[in-house]
Design a protein around this motif. Sequence first.
Motif, PDB file in Angstrom:
ATOM      1  N   ASP A   1       4.775  -4.536   8.017  1.00  0.00           N
ATOM      2  CA  ASP A   1       5.170  -5.660   8.020  1.00  0.00           C
ATOM      3  C   ASP A   1       4.672  -6.729   9.018  1.00  0.00           C
ATOM      4  N   MET A   2       4.190  -6.045  10.210  1.00  0.00           N
ATOM      5  CA  MET A   2       3.744  -6.516  11.271  1.00  0.00           C
ATOM      6  C   MET A   2       2.104  -6.782  11.035  1.00  0.00           C
ATOM      7  N   GLY A   3       1.797  -6.243   9.988  1.00  0.00           N
ATOM      8  CA  GLY A   3       0.072  -6.391   9.517  1.00  0.00           C
ATOM      9  C   GLY A   3      -0.711  -5.074   9.801  1.00  0.00           C
ATOM     10  N   PHE A   4       0.156  -4.076  10.309  1.00  0.00           N
ATOM     11  CA  PHE A   4      -0.858  -2.824  10.668  1.00  0.00           C
ATOM     12  C   PHE A   4      -0.838  -1.868   9.365  1.00  0.00           C
ATOM     13  N   THR A   5      -2.007  -1.489   9.338  1.00  0.00           N
ATOM     14  CA  THR A   5      -2.361  -0.362   8.350  1.00  0.00           C
ATOM     15  C   THR A   5      -2.020   1.141   9.225  1.00  0.00           C
ATOM     16  N   LEU A   6      -1.219   1.819   8.394  1.00  0.00           N
ATOM     17  CA  LEU A   6      -1.013   3.156   9.078  1.00  0.00           C
ATOM     18  C   LEU A   6      -2.104   4.047   8.805  1.00  0.00           C
ATOM     19  N   GLU A   7      -2.938   4.556  10.020  1.00  0.00           N
ATOM     20  CA  GLU A   7      -3.944   5.527   9.746  1.00  0.00           C
ATOM     21  C   GLU A   7      -3.538   7.136   9.915  1.00  0.00           C
ATOM     22  N   GLU A   8      -2.462   7.405  10.776  1.00  0.00           N
ATOM     23  CA  GLU A   8      -2.077   8.539  10.819  1.00  0.00           C
ATOM     24  C   GLU A   8      -0.215   8.558  10.879  1.00  0.00           C
TER      25      GLU A   8
ATOM     26  N   LEU B   1       5.616  15.989  13.881  1.00  0.00           N
ATOM     27  CA  LEU B   1       5.525  15.716  15.370  1.00  0.00           C
ATOM     28  C   LEU B   1       5.849  14.229  16.057  1.00  0.00           C
ATOM     29  N   GLY B   2       6.476  13.484  14.808  1.00  0.00           N
ATOM     30  CA  GLY B   2       7.002  12.133  15.314  1.00  0.00           C
ATOM     31  C   GLY B   2       5.960  11.176  15.499  1.00  0.00           C
ATOM     32  N   ILE B   3       4.911  11.115  14.877  1.00  0.00           N
ATOM     33  CA  ILE B   3       3.801  10.254  15.531  1.00  0.00           C
ATOM     34  C   ILE B   3       3.286   9.440  14.390  1.00  0.00           C
ATOM     35  N   LEU B   4       3.213   8.083  14.676  1.00  0.00           N
ATOM     36  CA  LEU B   4       2.639   7.039  13.734  1.00  0.00           C
ATOM     37  C   LEU B   4       1.595   6.388  14.640  1.00  0.00           C
ATOM     38  N   VAL B   5       0.577   6.109  13.914  1.00  0.00           N
ATOM     39  CA  VAL B   5      -0.626   5.350  14.465  1.00  0.00           C
ATOM     40  C   VAL B   5      -0.920   4.236  13.407  1.00  0.00           C
ATOM     41  N   GLY B   6      -1.394   3.215  13.703  1.00  0.00           N
ATOM     42  CA  GLY B   6      -1.693   2.130  12.864  1.00  0.00           C
ATOM     43  C   GLY B   6      -2.696   1.105  13.700  1.00  0.00           C
ATOM     44  N   GLN B   7      -3.519   0.345  12.728  1.00  0.00           N
ATOM     45  CA  GLN B   7      -4.295  -0.686  13.420  1.00  0.00           C
ATOM     46  C   GLN B   7      -4.432  -1.870  12.533  1.00  0.00           C
ATOM     47  N   LYS B   8      -4.795  -3.018  13.194  1.00  0.00           N
ATOM     48  CA  LYS B   8      -5.110  -4.490  12.479  1.00  0.00           C
ATOM     49  C   LYS B   8      -6.174  -5.005  13.037  1.00  0.00           C
ATOM     50  N   THR B   9      -6.918  -5.780  12.370  1.00  0.00           N
ATOM     51  CA  THR B   9      -8.149  -6.701  12.869  1.00  0.00           C
ATOM     52  C   THR B   9      -7.647  -7.980  12.931  1.00  0.00           C
ATOM     53  N   ARG B  10      -7.831  -8.704  14.020  1.00  0.00           N
ATOM     54  CA  ARG B  10      -7.654 -10.079  14.074  1.00  0.00           C
ATOM     55  C   ARG B  10      -8.888 -10.843  14.729  1.00  0.00           C
TER      56      ARG B  10
END
Length: 176
Positions: free
Chosen positions: A63-70, A75-84
């Motif tokens: 919802d915040m605009g991040f694309t989940l990469e992992e 393991l309880g891990i989320l990694v996301g990124q977005k370009t601005r």
Amino acid sequence: MNYRLAPPLLLGLAVLSGCASKIPKEALALSQESLQVRQLETRRFATRDEAQLLSASSALLQDMGFTLEEVNAPLGILVGQKTRDARRAGQIAGAVLLALITRVPMPTDSYQIMRASLVTRPQPNGKETAVRITFQRIVYDTQERATAAEPILEPEIYQEFFAKLSKSVFLEAQQI
């Protein structure tokens, strides 16, 4: 190989390894600043359901605009990124002025990649799960060179994230 040289060589290596300096205890201690940052980045939730927390967190990040990469649920891990966009009017004006004077084009900041890394961890009390999120950004200039890589430490961002996550967890628990 000359086996008569082996014992003195091993003895010399043992003596040299004993000369290694020890790491002082204070070198391994966290600073007060790092403890404050960790408190800013971490909240505890009154649930042991890590899957629910990860589901709510992944929906919120998207919802915040991040694309989940992992996503690694075990393991309880989320990694996301977005370009601005990272352009700033003052920097561009300064670069134009300098280019007019020197006749050499000056690179300016162009875009930034913002990353979010989230980890869940069950607490020893058996009733809570800690969620820690970190936000970072890498700024690139018009020549595709990284000009800055830094953590984002504005308290408002973390407060807003955890407030929304609390609401989301509540709504998911109520199946609303």
